[in-house]
Design a protein around this motif. Structure first.
Motif, mmCIF file in Angstrom:
data_model
loop_
_atom_site.group_PDB
_atom_site.id
_atom_site.type_symbol
_atom_site.label_atom_id
_atom_site.label_comp_id
_atom_site.label_asym_id
_atom_site.label_seq_id
_atom_site.Cartn_x
_atom_site.Cartn_y
_atom_site.Cartn_z
ATOM 1 N N ARG A 87 0.753 -1.311 -0.075
ATOM 2 C CA ARG A 87 0.139 -0.108 -0.046
ATOM 3 C C ARG A 87 0.802 1.071 0.033
ATOM 4 O O ARG A 87 0.535 2.246 -0.819
ATOM 5 C CB ARG A 87 -0.902 0.034 1.221
ATOM 6 C CG ARG A 87 -2.093 -0.944 1.127
ATOM 7 C CD ARG A 87 -3.029 -0.532 2.302
ATOM 8 N NE ARG A 87 -4.102 -1.495 2.249
ATOM 9 C CZ ARG A 87 -4.517 -2.632 2.943
ATOM 10 N NH1 ARG A 87 -3.246 -2.941 3.703
ATOM 11 N NH2 ARG A 87 -5.416 -3.182 2.823
ATOM 12 N N GLY A 91 0.915 0.227 -4.616
ATOM 13 C CA GLY A 91 -0.039 -1.166 -4.776
ATOM 14 C C GLY A 91 -1.170 -1.142 -4.253
ATOM 15 O O GLY A 91 -1.691 -0.334 -3.532
ATOM 16 N N GLU A 92 -2.015 -2.222 -4.363
ATOM 17 C CA GLU A 92 -3.349 -2.474 -4.240
ATOM 18 C C GLU A 92 -3.582 -3.697 -3.375
ATOM 19 O O GLU A 92 -3.096 -4.676 -4.252
ATOM 20 C CB GLU A 92 -4.566 -2.323 -5.206
ATOM 21 C CG GLU A 92 -5.717 -2.416 -4.623
ATOM 22 C CD GLU A 92 -6.773 -2.334 -5.622
ATOM 23 O OE1 GLU A 92 -8.201 -2.527 -5.595
ATOM 24 O OE2 GLU A 92 -6.410 -2.130 -7.081
ATOM 25 N N VAL A 93 -4.056 -3.785 -2.266
ATOM 26 C CA VAL A 93 -4.195 -5.098 -1.671
ATOM 27 C C VAL A 93 -5.654 -5.540 -2.051
ATOM 28 O O VAL A 93 -6.518 -4.800 -1.350
ATOM 29 C CB VAL A 93 -3.989 -5.044 -0.127
ATOM 30 C CG1 VAL A 93 -4.180 -6.421 0.647
ATOM 31 C CG2 VAL A 93 -2.552 -4.693 0.399
ATOM 32 N N LEU A 94 -5.652 -6.645 -2.713
ATOM 33 C CA LEU A 94 -6.963 -7.409 -2.993
ATOM 34 C C LEU A 94 -7.557 -8.169 -2.152
ATOM 35 O O LEU A 94 -8.830 -8.249 -2.091
ATOM 36 C CB LEU A 94 -6.901 -7.912 -4.544
ATOM 37 C CG LEU A 94 -6.142 -7.136 -5.558
ATOM 38 C CD1 LEU A 94 -6.025 -8.208 -6.907
ATOM 39 C CD2 LEU A 94 -7.041 -5.915 -5.852
ATOM 40 N N GLU A 96 -6.900 -9.069 1.904
ATOM 41 C CA GLU A 96 -6.113 -8.906 3.233
ATOM 42 C C GLU A 96 -5.487 -10.295 3.731
ATOM 43 O O GLU A 96 -5.971 -11.121 3.411
ATOM 44 C CB GLU A 96 -6.896 -8.304 4.318
ATOM 45 C CG GLU A 96 -7.459 -6.873 4.116
ATOM 46 C CD GLU A 96 -6.428 -5.825 4.160
ATOM 47 O OE1 GLU A 96 -5.397 -6.155 4.632
ATOM 48 O OE2 GLU A 96 -6.596 -4.648 3.612
ATOM 49 N N ALA A 109 -2.571 -9.075 -4.155
ATOM 50 C CA ALA A 109 -2.151 -7.712 -4.415
ATOM 51 C C ALA A 109 -2.192 -7.535 -5.906
ATOM 52 O O ALA A 109 -2.020 -8.316 -6.716
ATOM 53 C CB ALA A 109 -0.824 -7.360 -3.603
ATOM 54 N N ARG A 110 -2.030 -6.193 -6.167
ATOM 55 C CA ARG A 110 -1.829 -5.609 -7.645
ATOM 56 C C ARG A 110 -1.008 -4.614 -7.478
ATOM 57 O O ARG A 110 -1.127 -3.762 -6.718
ATOM 58 C CB ARG A 110 -3.239 -5.229 -8.232
ATOM 59 C CG ARG A 110 -3.050 -4.583 -9.516
ATOM 60 C CD ARG A 110 -4.385 -4.263 -10.246
ATOM 61 N NE ARG A 110 -5.251 -5.059 -10.455
ATOM 62 C CZ ARG A 110 -6.397 -5.346 -9.725
ATOM 63 N NH1 ARG A 110 -6.814 -4.328 -8.957
ATOM 64 N NH2 ARG A 110 -7.330 -6.139 -10.265
ATOM 65 N N GLU A 111 0.114 -4.963 -8.316
ATOM 66 C CA GLU A 111 1.274 -3.924 -8.465
ATOM 67 C C GLU A 111 0.770 -2.661 -9.094
ATOM 68 O O GLU A 111 -0.238 -2.776 -10.106
ATOM 69 C CB GLU A 111 2.494 -4.142 -9.007
ATOM 70 C CG GLU A 111 2.506 -5.198 -10.122
ATOM 71 C CD GLU A 111 2.638 -4.109 -11.279
ATOM 72 O OE1 GLU A 111 3.237 -3.142 -11.218
ATOM 73 O OE2 GLU A 111 2.058 -4.709 -12.426
ATOM 74 N N PRO A 112 1.341 -1.428 -8.877
ATOM 75 C CA PRO A 112 0.746 -0.344 -9.614
ATOM 76 C C PRO A 112 0.540 -0.320 -11.311
ATOM 77 O O PRO A 112 -0.097 0.173 -11.607
ATOM 78 C CB PRO A 112 1.836 0.962 -9.477
ATOM 79 C CG PRO A 112 2.442 0.357 -8.240
ATOM 80 C CD PRO A 112 2.695 -1.256 -8.272
#
Length: 265
Positions: A87, A91-94, A96, A109-112
């Motif tokens: 975060r 990035g985005e945590v899809l 937890e 997760a998804r990288e930027p």
């Protein structure tokens, strides 16, 4: 097997609407056998190469149906701390961090630049029981149209050092952990349709690349690239009948000199 250093690929799985079809396809192409599905964990089913756990297949959870894709998991000693860094660095945590019985803790997760990946904090299930042998994971590369964004993220989150391949024809970077190469990054060229998002391509080892390609295409897979000789092995890129991209490589059949690389850490 020793716990893998942080950022090292340690597992791969994929969701398939037709799990039995996937098992049949990969059983033929990679020689996999399969364990019993675990209803307690969403019918998660491990794949084995010569009796060693090398990957898993699972049906999609309700609401997650869509094109299948392979997910690569990177090792972490503390999935919660890794999620925070993801975060913090864009990035985005899809999903937890979630404990999976006594097997370990997972996070998605998804990288930027858009590629999805997993984080795995192993407990009783440390990850791959074999690598770089027929049927097992060998290598992975992040394909992205935003290499600078992805490069910064990966180095900041996982502490990688990096080397840039000295080749004007491609923009390719190799990330190391403790001096060992663990992940590649390729800038997506205009050959990729614009609707194809960033993704991580997983390589599985095969005894014979051409035989694996012939079996895959006979079983409904699509050949995207190759077979091609390289200094690392004879390889080919494929898409399985349910849309998941993957590559196969025969690491015993190499040709040519390894490319020069410059430290850019």
């Amino acid at each position: 097997m020793a716990v893998r250093p942080e950022g090292t690929p340690c597992w791969a799985d994929a969701m398939f609407s037709d799990v039995e079809g996937a098992k049949s396809f990969y059983g033929d192409v990679l020689g996999w056998t399969f364990g019993e599905s675990s209803s307690e964990y969403g019918n998660y089913t491990q794949a084995y190469a010569d009796g060693k756990a090398v990957a898993a297949v699972v049906p999609p959870m309700p609401g997650q149906e869509g094109q299948s894709q392979w997910c690569l998991y990177l090792a972490s000693p503390d999935a919660a701390a890794t999620a925070r860094r993801i975060r913090d660095h864009g990035g985005e945590v899809l999903m937890e961090p979630m404990q999976v019985g006594d097997f370990g803790t997972m996070c998605l997760a998804r990288e930027p630049s858009g590629a999805v990946f997993g984080v795995w904090q192993g407990d009783t299930h440390e990850g791959f029981e074999a690598i770089a042998v027929p049927g097992a994971y060998c290598w992975a590369e992040l394909f992205t149209r935003e290499p600078a964004t992805a490069d910064t993220f990966l180095s900041d989150v996982f502490g990688y050092t990096a080397k840039q391949i000295q080749d004007e024809a491609i923009d390719f970077r190799v990330f190391d952990v403790g001096g060992d190469p663990v992940l590649g990054r390729m800038r997506m060229s205009d050959d990729f349709p614009p609707e194809v998002p960033s993704y991580i391509n997983v390589y599985f080892t095969v005894a014979n690349c051409d035989d694996a390609v012939a079996t895959a295409t006979r079983r409904g897979g699509v050949l995207r690239f190759g077979p091609h000789d390289s200094p690392f092995g004879r390889l080919a890129a494929l898409t399985d009948p349910q849309g998941a991209n993957f590559s196969v490589i025969d690491v015993t059949t190499t040709q040519g000199e390894q490319p020069q690389a410059a430290d850019v850490s």
